[in-house]
Motif scaffolding. Structure first.
Motif, short mmCIF file in Angstrom:
data_model
loop_
_atom_site.label_atom_id
_atom_site.label_comp_id
_atom_site.label_asym_id
_atom_site.label_seq_id
_atom_site.Cartn_x
_atom_site.Cartn_y
_atom_site.Cartn_z
N THR A 91 24.54 -8.41 7.83
CA THR A 91 24.85 -6.97 7.74
C THR A 91 23.61 -6.10 7.73
N THR A 92 22.56 -6.54 7.07
CA THR A 92 21.33 -5.73 7.05
C THR A 92 20.80 -5.56 8.47
N ASN A 93 20.80 -6.65 9.24
CA ASN A 93 20.38 -6.57 10.65
C ASN A 93 21.25 -5.57 11.41
N PHE A 94 22.58 -5.70 11.23
CA PHE A 94 23.52 -4.81 11.92
C PHE A 94 23.23 -3.35 11.56
N ALA A 95 23.01 -3.10 10.26
CA ALA A 95 22.77 -1.72 9.81
C ALA A 95 21.48 -1.14 10.41
N TYR A 96 20.51 -2.03 10.67
CA TYR A 96 19.24 -1.59 11.26
C TYR A 96 19.26 -1.60 12.79
N GLY A 97 20.33 -2.20 13.36
CA GLY A 97 20.33 -2.36 14.82
C GLY A 97 19.43 -3.51 15.26
N TYR A 98 19.13 -4.39 14.31
CA TYR A 98 18.31 -5.57 14.61
C TYR A 98 19.26 -6.63 15.15
N PRO A 99 19.03 -7.11 16.38
CA PRO A 99 20.08 -7.86 17.11
C PRO A 99 20.33 -9.30 16.66
N ALA A 100 20.65 -9.52 15.41
CA ALA A 100 20.96 -10.88 14.94
C ALA A 100 22.05 -10.78 13.87
N PHE A 101 23.31 -10.76 14.31
CA PHE A 101 24.44 -10.75 13.39
C PHE A 101 25.64 -11.34 14.12
N CYS A 102 26.66 -11.68 13.36
CA CYS A 102 27.79 -12.37 13.97
C CYS A 102 29.03 -12.20 13.10
N THR A 103 30.17 -12.64 13.64
CA THR A 103 31.41 -12.77 12.89
C THR A 103 31.66 -14.25 12.66
N SER A 104 31.99 -14.61 11.41
CA SER A 104 32.22 -16.01 11.08
C SER A 104 33.63 -16.19 10.53
#
Ligand code: LIP
Length: 267
Positions: A91-104
């Motif tokens: 979530t922190t990556n997502f909030a920053y627009g840092y391209p490393a997040f997923c749905t599990s």
């Protein structure tokens, strides 16, 4: 016994729909990002909206199932199948627009994962596994190498918690581990890290303090790909232990290195 292929098909379809919703998300409204357990533990309105979508879809297809989700979803269910959901891992990556997040999304029977899906909407990659059926990346087999470079030349992933005390201890352990491996990668998503081991892009991964939804699907995918997945301290994968996933030939030297580094005595 539920049809595992059916559970997999449902989980993949729902994870893809979740990915599409994440793709349309806007974080422009400052109210859309708040905090949970600490000032650094972020949650966004998108995390909650995606979890609501996943719960709605899974229960519409399988009304009797149970669910537990990071953002609070909790249904006991009666069917014996329980879904374990992390709508946005990283979530922190997502909030920053840092391209490393997923749905599990994982399905469990008797508290054992039998289906696991991790969907990375940024790279358009879907990792999946059914217990006993192997692991896949976008439908192609994902297999861990049975042997490879020694630990000193291994690429190792890890992560850090949200509490300052634990982060300090994890930093101390990392400083002791670093001289004894090729390099460290910190992606920011345990689910992606476990899948990265599953497809051989990392030789190993370790992290202490993971929540059940962080590793439920990724641990099954890494195991079905041939990785050793367990804990440094022995026993189940839980918050009080250090989750480890590695090429089988690296397990012994890695566990020894982590113990020498004090990883098993961290707060
Ligand atoms: C994240 C984990 C990651 C860990 C982060 C955080 P979240 O989960 O996937 O491995 O290092 O601290 O816990 O909070 O993004 O679902």
């Amino acid at each position: 016994m539920p049809d595992l292929a059916e559970l997999l098909e449902l989980a993949v379809a729902v994870a893809h729909e979740a990915g599409a919703l994440i793709g349309t998300a806007s974080l422009s409204d400052p109210e859309s990002v708040t905090t949970k357990t600490s000032a650094t533990d972020l949650v966004t309105a998108t995390d909650r909206a995606v979890e609501a979508l996943i719960v709605e879809r899974l229960l519409a297809a399988r009304p009797g199932d149970g669910i537990v989700g990071e953002e609070g979803a909790s249904e006991a269910g009666t069917s014996g199948v329980r879904w374990v959901v992390d709508p946005i891992d990283g979530t922190t990556n997502f909030a920053y627009g840092y391209p490393a997040f997923c749905t599990s999304i994982a399905a469990e029977l008797d508290e054992q994962p039998v289906v696991g899906v991790v969907h990375d909407p940024v790279r358009g990659q879907t990792f999946s596994a059914v217990r006993g059926g192997g692991a896949f990346l976008n439908g192609h087999p994902a297999v861990v190498r049975s042997a490879g470079p020694p630990l000193a030349h291994a690429l190792v992933g890890t992560g850090f918690g949200y509490g300052a005390e634990r982060r300090a201890a994890q930093g101390t352990v990392l400083a002791r581990v670093l001289p004894h491996v090729r390099d460290i990668r910190r992606a920011g998503s345990a689910a992606l890290d476990l899948c990265t081991v599953a497809c051989g892009r990392l030789d190993a991964y370790y992290e202490r303090g993971l929540q059940h939804w962080d590793h439920a699907a990724g641990a099954l995918i890494a195991t079905e790909a041939g990785a050793w997945v367990g804990t440094l301290e022995g026993g189940p994968l839980d918050r009080e232990r250090t989750v480890v996933a590695a090429r089988p030939d690296l397990v012994e030297p890695l566990l020894a290195l982590l113990r020498d580094a004090g990883a098993d005595t961290m707060p």
